[in-house]
Enzyme design. Structure first.
Site, PDB file in Angstrom:
ATOM      1  N   SER A 123       0.821  -1.171   0.151  1.00 21.70           N
ATOM      2  CA  SER A 123      -0.015  -0.060   0.036  1.00 21.70           C
ATOM      3  C   SER A 123       0.672   1.248   0.122  1.00 21.70           C
ATOM      4  O   SER A 123       0.623   2.303   0.128  1.00 21.70           O
ATOM      5  CB  SER A 123      -0.710  -0.067   1.069  1.00 21.70           C
ATOM      6  N   CYS A 124       2.203   0.897  -0.027  1.00 19.03           N
ATOM      7  CA  CYS A 124       2.873   2.072   0.102  1.00 19.03           C
ATOM      8  C   CYS A 124       3.310   2.595  -1.326  1.00 19.03           C
ATOM      9  O   CYS A 124       2.973   1.986  -2.429  1.00 19.03           O
ATOM     10  CB  CYS A 124       4.292   1.901   0.541  1.00 19.03           C
ATOM     11  N   GLY A 125       3.590   3.970  -1.600  1.00 19.84           N
ATOM     12  CA  GLY A 125       3.995   4.304  -2.793  1.00 19.84           C
ATOM     13  C   GLY A 125       4.572   5.622  -2.885  1.00 19.84           C
ATOM     14  O   GLY A 125       4.694   6.412  -1.900  1.00 19.84           O
TER      15      GLY A 125
END
Length: 282
Positions: free
Chosen positions: A114-116
């Protein structure tokens, strides 16, 4: 292999009455995704469809685009000190001619999926790595009446949610509203990855004639995954984020939020929604 649900003892209080009983909970376990033997990402997921999840994640990262890009996916043995297989580590092997983007490797090693990147950098990254422009050949048009029926169809197909109440769902529908596939997971992004990964494995990308419905909000990440899979319409039962709307507007994605009953908001790509003109009074 991890199970989709687990049982735990719970103290139940109802109108002052106290009792003890087992409760069914959705399982949550880490999954490490390795790419050609190199650690790439870790995500918390509901066990099941792990290979599809890994494949879908790599579609969203611009690594995979066709079934021929994928050599195989295997669970890694010896993932623990004693050498046992936890079924929580998968290794994705790509075909020799697949080019691995450096930004993907640098950005995601040992992070959750879910990181970016943030802000404009994220919009630029998606625009430059998307394999399929969202197009209308032939034109895809969806009526509000059809969209209004989709949440009930999604809910009716959520088998594990009925037992736990703790899962997100993502579903693909065709332009006539027929359910094509549905996946559940503790993470809404994982549910979408499982859908996209299954489509990749079956040679079904791009999903250019599909509607993606998610059971929560429409984050930038979900809009990104829709764009990377060539999906023209993303609908959510809750709100979109501002960055999701920006991405939809830049890429031509139709983004619908607050899809509840006959009510909905169209935030971008309204050309695909067949609207009837009505008089409005200020």
């Amino acid at each position: 292999m991890g199970r989709v649900t687990e049982r735990r003892k719970v103290i139940r209080i109802r109108d002052g009455a106290v009792s003890s009983r087992p409760d069914t909970l959705v399982a949550e376990e880490p999954l490490e995704i390795r790419l050609n033997g190199k650690p790439l990402a870790i995500t918390m997921r509901t066990p099941g469809d792990d290979f599809a999840l890994a494949a879908g994640f790599l579609v969203s990262e611009g690594v995979l685009g066709a079934a021929s890009d994928l050599l195989n996916i295997v669970y890694c043995a010896g993932a623990t000190v004693d050498g046992s297989n936890t079924y929580n580590v998968v290794d994705v092997r790509t075909a020799p001619d697949v080019v691995l983007p450096d930004i993907t490797l640098e950005r995601n090693v040992y992070t959750t999926s879910s990181c970016g990147l943030c802000g404009k950098a994220s919009l630029d990254a998606v625009r430059t790595t998307a394999r399929w422009p969202i197009s209308d050949v032939p034109p895809l048009r969806v009526g509000p009446e059809l969209l209004a029926t989709l949440p009930d169809r999604l809910r009716a197909a959520q088998r594990v949610f009925d037992r736990t109440g703790g899962l997100h769902a993502a579903a693909l529908f065709d332009e006539d509203g027929e359910l094509l596939d549905i996946r559940e997971d503790v993470g809404r992004h994982n549910a979408v990855d499982k859908l996209v990964g299954r489509a990749l494995q079956q040679g079904g990308l791009p999903l250019s004639r599909s509607i993606l419905l998610v059971s929560g909000r429409a984050s930038f990440e979900l809009a990104q995954k829709a764009v990377m899979a060539g999906i023209p319409v993303l609908a959510a039962v809750s709100a979109p984020s501002s960055l999701a709307v920006d991405l939809a507007a830049e890429t031509g994605l139709t983004l619908v939020g607050f899809l509840r009953g006959s009510s909905m908001n169209v935030y971008a790509g309204e050309k695909r929604i067949t609207l009837r003109e009505t008089a409005t009074h200020g």
